[in-house]
Design an enzyme around this catalytic site. Structure first.
Site, PDB file in Angstrom:
ATOM      1  CB  THR A  29       7.321  -0.782  -8.071  1.00 60.03           C
ATOM      2  OG1 THR A  29       7.815  -0.278  -9.742  1.00 60.03           O
ATOM      3  CG2 THR A  29       7.173  -1.941  -8.273  1.00 60.03           C
ATOM      4  N   GLY A  30       4.237  -1.085  -7.060  1.00 61.54           N
ATOM      5  CA  GLY A  30       3.771  -1.592  -5.972  1.00 61.54           C
ATOM      6  C   GLY A  30       2.483  -1.768  -6.468  1.00 61.54           C
ATOM      7  CG  ASP A  81       6.681   4.973  -5.772  1.00 59.61           C
ATOM      8  OD1 ASP A  81       6.608   3.706  -5.690  1.00 59.61           O
ATOM      9  OD2 ASP A  81       8.456   4.871  -6.023  1.00 59.61           O
ATOM     10  N   GLY A  82       4.673   4.387  -4.034  1.00 62.15           N
ATOM     11  CA  GLY A  82       3.801   3.713  -3.263  1.00 62.15           C
ATOM     12  C   GLY A  82       5.326   4.518  -1.918  1.00 62.15           C
ATOM     13  CB  ALA A  83       5.629   5.483   0.959  1.00 62.31           C
ATOM     14  CD  GLU A 103      10.483   2.745  -6.121  1.00 58.43           C
ATOM     15  OE1 GLU A 103       8.639   1.982  -6.432  1.00 58.43           O
ATOM     16  OE2 GLU A 103      10.695   2.337  -4.698  1.00 58.43           O
TER      17      GLU A 103
END
Ligand code: 5RP
Length: 220
Positions: A29-30, A81-83, A103
């Site tokens: 997500t993001g 995924d992002g961070a 996540e």
């Protein structure tokens, strides 16, 4: 000069190359993941995906990416995924978008978890805020116990409850050691999940700085 969003796009497009026809893919997500979705859609791959948020689900569907319920998929070939933060020893902070519980479940279910970040996300050491999702039941009591146990402030975030009904708070105190903090948060009844992701979850971090892309192997 590259902007932060350019770097997110470059990292996301580089990571999308690991996805091949026939794979099951966990989608984070993001805003960085939004670029990943564009990259996957451009390649018209035959893949089965599970989204970690309503936002990702809607964007993926609009782009023609096949998404399925997590009820019918029990593992992923890869999750991407992002961070919010990545430390030199591959601790992550996630949950800036309040989706860290889903996540983490998806990352834990993947053979490979690939993290995509712009250069600003690489930090010398993990610092607050650390996102935490709490059960609504007994919320005030859980915040009081967490504050005492962690010896620092726990602040409710002004966002809607999660899709699973959890309340999002942030620990804003000092982080001496991420492993100790993660264990202390997890040991508190009423906690659903926190946004500290340990190095054992991470396979690789793809970081773009300017136009340069680096793959950092977290398993070495
Ligand atoms: C959502 C997350 C995101 O991956 C994290 O906040 C990074 O977001 P962005 O890609 O927009 O910088 O953990 O819960």
């Amino acid at each position: 000069m590259s902007t932060q969003d350019d770097e997110k796009r470059i990292a996301a497009h580089a990571a999308a190359e690991v996805v091949e026809d026939g794979m099951t893919v966990g989608l984070g997500t993001g805003s960085t993941v939004a670029h990943l979705l564009d990259a996957l859609a451009e390649r018209s791959l035959d893949i089965r995906c599970v989204s970690t948020s309503v936002q990702t689900e809607e964007t993926a569907r609009r782009l023609g990416i096949r998404t399925e319920s997590f009820d019918v998929v029990d593992r992923f070939d890869v999750a991407i995924d992002g961070a919010d933060q990545v430390s030199p020893d591959f601790w992550l902070v996630k949950g800036g978008g309040a989706a860290h519980t889903r996540e983490k479940v998806v990352a834990s279910s993947a053979d490979r978890f690939v993290v995509i970040v712009d250069g600003s996300k690489l930090v010398e050491r993990i610092t607050a805020p650390i996102p935490i999702e709490l059960l609504q039941y007994g919320f005030a009591s859980t915040v009081r116990r967490l504050t005492a146990h962690l010896d620092g402030p726990v602040v409710r975030r002004d966002v809607p409850v999660s899709p699973d009904g959890g309340v999002i708070v942030d620990f804003t105190g000092a982080v001496a050691d991420p492993a100790d903090l993660a264990a202390a948060i997890s040991a508190t009844p009423g906690v659903v999940e926190h946004g500290l992701f340990g190095p054992e979850l991470v396979s690789a971090v793809v970081v773009a700085s300017g136009t340069e892309v680096r793959w950092l192997d977290a398993t070495a």
